[in-house]
Design an enzyme around this catalytic site. Structure first.
Site, PDB file in Angstrom:
ATOM      1  N   SER A  96       0.833  -1.189   0.000  1.00 47.31           N
ATOM      2  CA  SER A  96       0.000   0.000   0.000  1.00 47.31           C
ATOM      3  C   SER A  96       0.881   1.257   0.000  1.00 47.31           C
ATOM      4  O   SER A  96       1.709   1.427  -0.894  1.00 47.31           O
ATOM      5  CB  SER A  96      -0.954  -0.044   1.195  1.00 47.31           C
ATOM      6  OG  SER A  96      -1.965   0.933   1.083  1.00 47.31           O
ATOM      7  N   MET A  97       0.739   2.128   0.974  1.00 44.10           N
ATOM      8  CA  MET A  97       1.596   3.301   1.050  1.00 44.10           C
ATOM      9  C   MET A  97       3.067   2.907   0.968  1.00 44.10           C
ATOM     10  O   MET A  97       3.893   3.620   0.376  1.00 44.10           O
ATOM     11  CB  MET A  97       1.341   4.061   2.351  1.00 44.10           C
ATOM     12  CG  MET A  97       2.204   5.301   2.529  1.00 44.10           C
ATOM     13  SD  MET A  97       2.119   6.030   4.189  1.00 44.10           S
ATOM     14  CE  MET A  97       3.278   4.977   5.078  1.00 44.10           C
TER      15      MET A  97
END
Length: 254
Positions: A96-97
């Site tokens: 994700s991030m």
């Protein structure tokens, strides 16, 4: 086994030191995540691959430090902590991030003359694929609703109000970093990219994930799995096996 002098860094967790490992894998957590998320990865890959898990400021033992709510600023700070570990091949894994951060970190490493063995980008659209998102601007209930929808936070956290209040600032800061990130055009990575994603991820369509291919001069590979944004929770054994085989194959090809 001697301790590495960089073990004193607050950024790096080395759960299973493996001085004889052929390569290292630097793991970058998702928004609100922390280094122990990757403990099972470290346990599985050691001693062939030594796993280094990143601990961002603002959580757990670093909770008294201010969060860094900008991915470029986070990458700038992190690259200085990572460079001492590049004495052997270093692969990057971000979820994700963490995948976007991994990309920005890889850019900085390559500008310093160190090309990562491979970037594993999990559960994230390509850096150039922007979405207007504003979870970080919601009130606490709104942020919690987003966490519940993505099903990536331990249920026990939601039942402990004190714990929830402790982690929310870090989660909000990470969301701000991820949602305000804007890709700056530049040279493609020399490192190959391997993308992993859940086919029902509301945060990244398959088309958005395929565009990771546009960010490397090296090879690109896409692996899909049943599940949503946190497909990784259920598919971890398969993903870890693929990561191990990929690293081994790249090392053997050198």
């Amino acid at each position: 086994m001697s301790a590495n002098p960089t073990d004193t860094s607050p950024w790096i967790r080395r759960f299973h030191p493996a001085d004889g490992a052929r390569a290292r894998l630097l793991c970058l957590p998702h928004a609100g995540g922390s280094a122990p998320f990757y403990f099972p990865v470290s346990r599985t890959l050691s001693p062939d691959v030594e796993v280094l898990a990143v601990q961002y400021p603002g959580r757990q033992d670093r909770r008294h430090e201010p969060c860094i709510d900008s991915l470029p600023a986070l990458a700038d700070a992190l690259v200085e902590e990572v460079l001492p570990w590049t004495d052997r091949p270093l692969a990057l894994f971000g979820h994700s991030m963490g995948a976007t951060l991994g990309f920005e970190l890889a850019r900085r490493l390559e500008s310093r003359g160190t090309v990562p063995l491979v970037l594993f980008a999990s559960g994230r659209r390509a850096p150039s694929r922007h979405r207007d998102e504003s979870v970080h601007l919601r009130d606490d209930d709104g942020v919690i609703a987003e966490l519940r929808a993505l099903n990536g936070t331990d249920a026990e956290v939601f039942g402990d109000e004190e714990l929830l209040r402790l982690v929310l600032p870090a989660i909000r800061g990470d969301y701000r970093a991820a949602e305000t990130y804007r890709y700056t055009p530049g040279p493609k990575l020399a490192a190959p990219i391997q993308a992993h994603t859940g086919v029902d991820d509301p945060k990244a369509t398959l088309d958005e994930v395929r565009d990771w291919e546009q960010h490397t001069e090296g090879s690109f590979d896409l692996h899909t799995y049943p599940g949503g944004h946190f497909y990784l929770n259920a598919q971890a054994p398969t993903v870890i096996s693929t990561v191990a085989k990929t690293i081994s194959g790249l090392l053997d090809a050198r």
